[in-house]
Design a protein around this motif. Sequence first.
Motif, short mmCIF file in Angstrom:
data_model
loop_
_atom_site.label_atom_id
_atom_site.label_comp_id
_atom_site.label_asym_id
_atom_site.label_seq_id
_atom_site.Cartn_x
_atom_site.Cartn_y
_atom_site.Cartn_z
N GLN A 10 3.99 1.48 12.65
CA GLN A 10 3.89 2.25 13.88
C GLN A 10 2.59 1.91 14.60
OE1 GLN A 10 4.38 6.35 12.74
NE2 GLN A 10 6.40 6.01 11.87
N PRO A 11 2.48 2.22 15.89
CA PRO A 11 1.27 1.87 16.64
C PRO A 11 -0.02 2.39 16.02
CG PRO A 11 3.00 2.55 18.14
CD PRO A 11 3.51 2.83 16.75
N ASP A 12 0.04 3.54 15.34
CA ASP A 12 -1.17 4.11 14.75
C ASP A 12 -1.64 3.36 13.51
OD1 ASP A 12 -1.19 6.03 16.68
OD2 ASP A 12 -0.25 7.58 15.43
N PHE A 13 -0.75 2.65 12.84
CA PHE A 13 -1.16 1.91 11.63
C PHE A 13 -0.33 0.63 11.48
CE2 PHE A 13 1.16 5.83 10.61
CZ PHE A 13 2.36 5.35 10.10
N PRO A 14 -0.48 -0.30 12.43
CA PRO A 14 0.23 -1.58 12.29
C PRO A 14 -0.30 -2.34 11.08
CG PRO A 14 -1.41 -1.74 14.01
CD PRO A 14 -1.38 -0.30 13.59
N TYR A 81 -7.68 5.10 3.09
CA TYR A 81 -6.56 6.02 2.86
C TYR A 81 -6.59 7.17 3.84
CZ TYR A 81 -5.69 3.48 -1.42
OH TYR A 81 -5.39 2.49 -2.33
N PRO A 82 -5.41 7.62 4.24
CA PRO A 82 -4.08 7.26 3.75
C PRO A 82 -3.41 6.08 4.47
CG PRO A 82 -3.87 9.09 5.25
CD PRO A 82 -5.35 8.80 5.15
N GLN A 87 0.97 2.12 5.79
CA GLN A 87 1.33 0.73 6.09
C GLN A 87 2.32 0.18 5.07
OE1 GLN A 87 -2.73 -0.77 6.03
NE2 GLN A 87 -2.68 -1.14 8.24
N LEU A 88 2.03 0.41 3.80
CA LEU A 88 2.91 -0.10 2.76
C LEU A 88 4.28 0.55 2.82
CD1 LEU A 88 3.39 -1.92 0.36
CD2 LEU A 88 2.21 -0.24 -1.10
N THR A 89 4.33 1.82 3.15
CA THR A 89 5.62 2.51 3.30
C THR A 89 6.45 1.85 4.38
OG1 THR A 89 4.59 4.61 2.63
CG2 THR A 89 6.71 4.74 3.77
N PRO A 129 8.00 9.19 -2.55
CA PRO A 129 8.91 10.16 -1.88
C PRO A 129 8.22 10.94 -0.76
CG PRO A 129 9.17 10.25 -4.27
CD PRO A 129 7.93 9.46 -4.00
N GLN A 130 6.98 11.39 -0.99
CA GLN A 130 6.32 12.16 0.06
C GLN A 130 5.81 11.26 1.17
OE1 GLN A 130 3.41 13.62 -2.96
NE2 GLN A 130 1.91 13.45 -1.31
N LEU A 131 5.48 10.01 0.87
CA LEU A 131 5.08 9.08 1.93
C LEU A 131 6.23 8.81 2.89
CD1 LEU A 131 3.04 6.55 -0.25
CD2 LEU A 131 2.10 8.12 1.47
N VAL A 132 7.41 8.61 2.35
CA VAL A 132 8.59 8.38 3.18
C VAL A 132 8.83 9.59 4.08
CG1 VAL A 132 11.11 8.17 3.09
CG2 VAL A 132 9.67 6.70 1.65
N GLN A 133 8.70 10.77 3.51
CA GLN A 133 8.90 12.00 4.29
C GLN A 133 7.84 12.13 5.38
OE1 GLN A 133 8.40 15.67 2.08
NE2 GLN A 133 9.84 16.74 3.40
N THR A 134 6.57 11.88 5.04
CA THR A 134 5.49 12.00 6.01
C THR A 134 5.67 11.02 7.17
OG1 THR A 134 3.96 12.72 4.30
CG2 THR A 134 2.99 11.85 6.32
N CYS A 135 6.19 9.83 6.86
CA CYS A 135 6.42 8.82 7.90
C CYS A 135 7.69 9.07 8.70
CB CYS A 135 6.46 7.43 7.27
SG CYS A 135 4.86 6.85 6.66
N GLY A 136 8.41 10.16 8.40
CA GLY A 136 9.60 10.52 9.15
C GLY A 136 10.77 9.59 8.91
N LEU A 137 10.84 9.02 7.72
CA LEU A 137 11.91 8.07 7.38
C LEU A 137 12.96 8.72 6.51
CD1 LEU A 137 9.46 5.15 6.59
CD2 LEU A 137 11.06 5.22 8.51
#
Length: 275
Positions: A10-14, A81-82, A87-89, A129-137
């Motif tokens: 995303q633009p905030d963390f390419p 971090y984070p 980015q890795l997500t 699991p929580q990273l995916v959720q935080t990224c809205g995926l």
Amino acid sequence: MKTLKLTLGQPDFPVTVTYYQPAAIADFDQPPRRPLVILLPGGGYRFYSDRENEIVALQYLAAGYAVAVVAYRLIDQPPVYPTALYQLTQVVTTFQRHAATYAIDAHRILLVGFSAGGHVAALYADLWPQLVQTCGLPATLGAIQAVVLAYPVIGLRLGWPTDAATRQAISGDWDLTEADQLVTSQNPPAFIWTTKTDELVPPQNAQDYVQALRRVGVPVRFHLYPHGPHALSLARPLTAFAAGADRDATFGERYVEPTVATWFADQLAWLRRLM
């Protein structure tokens, strides 16, 4: 081989990714979907070690894997971090969603991390699991099938870094940096190795993570080799420092350890059984 430079996220963390795709084999009627290695070189969060970068990627390529090398956030843009995990997500989930485009198998993706890159990989394996959720995926994305860690940093309290300023530049206000304390039964199987004589990242890092994984029943293959400095990479002449280059004449010899060099073939055999 095809090599692509990709900008994902995303633009905030390419994040910049170098993607190595094996050449198609004309004899095959149906081109295979390759397993994917997502490679995270070390470098103390200050740079990306060339000894753990393309040289290693080419070894996986020769073994039949596609490889994506990730240029995750460094401490020149603190904190790490984070953002590095977001980015890795994005990298993992982008390749899963576009598996056909990149000719990979979305169900055979693994992380390979060296040193500081091993810290990023271990934290992702814990927190995906929580990273995916935080990224809205979608919750159906983000899982990886295995993680390979070479002399990894696991917790910032376990001997590296030794100064508070570097710790702060890495963690900022993010308090989820102790990977051994974040393990759950959702962690993927792990292949982990280090040496007893690692002078930079104490072997306690790897040992504590292995114990945490075993406590929750996650399959682990662990090698604690008796000798070798930090950052051995492949432990072969291919990834050793040149003898005498700006150092004493025998310096490069320390990075050639035939006993340790068996790790790469061992983890390929382990991965074949697993994936």
